[in-house]
Design a protein around this motif. Structure first.
Motif: not given
Lengths: 91, 438
Positions: B41, B43-44, B47, B58, B292
């Protein structure tokens, strides 16, 4: 700003604890896994979100942790039957 | 047996592979990627930086999941596509023939051309290895400078601030993300950053990076001022990776131009994801975005077409939910325009469509931290920004994406001092009862 009470998350939460299930909107999901990481009983919520399927897992506590932790508003409670089917995705 | 080859192991590539498999159980499907982590991920990573999630989470799919679906994942760098021979040449000499090829090479961070860019401690946030590098540097650093705009710059700023670094954020003009957010929204974000202890510098241009023994120690601004730091992060935008496509003679503009079937115009070759420039029916142009879900959907549609199921990709209003300075923010459709000096093109999590505002009336309401801005067209809502309270996020997503005729409430909505939130909620509730998902 005050929004109508029936739309507040708290009201939704109480309702869901009675007769709810967690439903994803996969157009918002980026597969980060925060939902699965925070599920207290280890349901792979992310896999449900990827497939766009409700968390129809009889173990789901509808505690709302995944909903609260998701940074993108992917998950929400919806009214549903307590007597769920046997489908368990990715657990 | 048909052999499908996919260059790229991001979400577009994986989604294409899964789509092909869903309609052709016997096809050979090969994904080729150069990143050691393959599918994760992206975009993860934000985080990961903010310590909300460990690395292992992820990865939505493990090696066994690819194997179970009959997707072969190869580690390699594709050096050349030969469209005449229908084959790929990998670094090291390997040649792979294809029946259908998907180019899903993604996009890469743009880096400015400044003295000292090769110093250790100068970073970007493009991929997993960049995120790990930032975390390593953050562990031993005390002061960091972040340069750039859009979502990625704030992800780095917030990640570093959360890890206890003293963060300086440089903006080239007078406000944050000026071609997507309006001034009030920019100020909300900037105010929250200050509250988190971030020092903002306006009208600040980096002239050179300074270093000692190969490590960055600070930077010099155009006015001569110097800032000491052990980490400098650049997030000034991304560009599609087009080298392969260019050499193969694909039709290019800012990305790889594709039709609604994700075909490139060169026989048997498709493109999807951040590298593809797809037709946007709302603006009537081919646009780039780095989101995404559209990448996933483009991959799915490309995969179906590769497998012989003619399927059109209909681009919907560009949509993302992200956090800006800790504030959940939904951005949908066309909301801005003009230039942002901090970004070259777009960043990750971003869309060119957001900057494409036609004639519209802005309706807004806000408190100290919650803000809603809705762009009202003649018959439909054209775009919206929802900051903080997300009650309107889903209603506006549906009303804008479905291009719902809002004529019945338009006059009331644009009335000065009108109850924007209540009117939208009432209208959406009514619409949903008759048209929404059951």
């Amino acid at each position: 700003m005050s929004f109508r009470e029936h739309l507040t998350s708290e009201a939704r939460h109480r309702q869901a604890l009675a007769v709810g299930l967690v439903v994803p909107d996969n157009s918002r999901c980026v597969q980060c896994g925060i939902c699965s990481f925070n599920c207290p009983i280890g349901i792979d919520v992310r896999q449900h979100a990827w497939l766009g399927k409700p968390v129809e897992d009889s173990h789901c506590l509808t505690c709302g942790t995944c909903i609260q932790k998701c940074p993108r508003g992917v998950l929400r409670f919806e009214r549903g039957s307590l007597h769920l089917g046997a489908t368990e995705v990715g657990r | 047996m048909t052999r499908h080859v996919i260059v790229g192991t991001g979400v577009a590539g994986v989604s294409a592979g899964l789509a092909i498999r869903s309609v052709d159980p016997g096809a050979e499907i090969v994904l080729i990627g150069h990143e050691p982590e393959k599918y994760y991920s992206r975009p993860g990573l934000a985080y990961l930086l903010s310590s909300e999630i460990p690395e292992r989470m992820l990865f939505p799919m493990q090696a066994r999941d690819f194997k179970a679906r009959g997707l072969t994942v190869l580690d390699g760098i594709v050096e050349r596509i030969d469209p005449t021979a229908c084959s790929l040449h990998l670094r090291g000499g390997q040649e792979i023939a294809y029946d259908r090829l998907l180019v899903a090479t993604g996009a890469a961070a743009v880096l400015p051309d400044l003295p000292g860019m090769d110093l250790k401690g100068v970073v970007k946030l493009d991929d997993f290895s960049d995120a790990r590098r930032i975390l390593r540097l953050a562990r031993r650093g005390r002061r960091a400078v972040v340069v750039g705009g859009g979502i990625t710059a704030l992800e780095i700023v917030e990640g570093l601030a959360r890890r206890g670094l003293r963060v300086h954020y440089l903006l080239r003009k007078e406000r944050y993300w000026a071609n997507v957010l309006d001034e009030a929204e920019s100020r909300i974000v900037e105010g929250r950053l200050r509250h988190e202890g971030v020092t903002l510098h306006y009208h600040s241009d980096v002239e050179a990076l300074l270093g000692k023994r190969g490590r960055v120690t600070g930077l010099r601004l155009a006015g001569g001022e110097q800032l000491a730091c052990s980490l400098v992060a650049f997030a000034v935008g991304i560009r599609p990776r087009l080298e392969l496509a260019r050499a193969a003679g694909l039709n290019l503009d800012r990305g790889i131009l594709v039709n609604e079937y994700l075909e490139t115009g060169v026989a048997r070759i498709y493109a999807a994801g951040d590298a593809a420039q797809v037709y946007d029916p709302l603006s009537g142009r081919h646009i780039l975005d780095s989101l995404w879900n559209p990448a996933r959907e483009q991959g799915r549609v490309a995969g179906l077409n590769m497998a012989g199921q003619r399927t059109a990709y209909i681009k919907k209003a560009a949509f993302n939910v992200t956090r800006l300075a800790g504030l959940t923010t939904t951005i949908i459709g066309a909301v801005g325009g003009g230039q942002d000096a901090d970004l070259v093109g777009i960043a990750r999590g971003d869309s060119e469509a957001w900057r494409d505002l036609p004639h519209a009336i802005a309706c807004q309401t806000h408190t100290e931290v919650n803000r809603v801005r809705v762009m009202v067209g003649r018959r439909t809502l054209i775009g919206a920004v929802v900051m903080g309270d997300q009650t309107l996020s889903q209603p506006l997503q549906e009303l804008i994406t479905e291009q719902v005729d809002i004529s019945p409430m338009r006059a009331a909505l644009i009335q000065p001092g009108g109850a924007v939130v209540d009117r939208l909620l009432d209208f959406w509730s009514e619409w949903r009862q008759t048209h929404g998902p059951q």
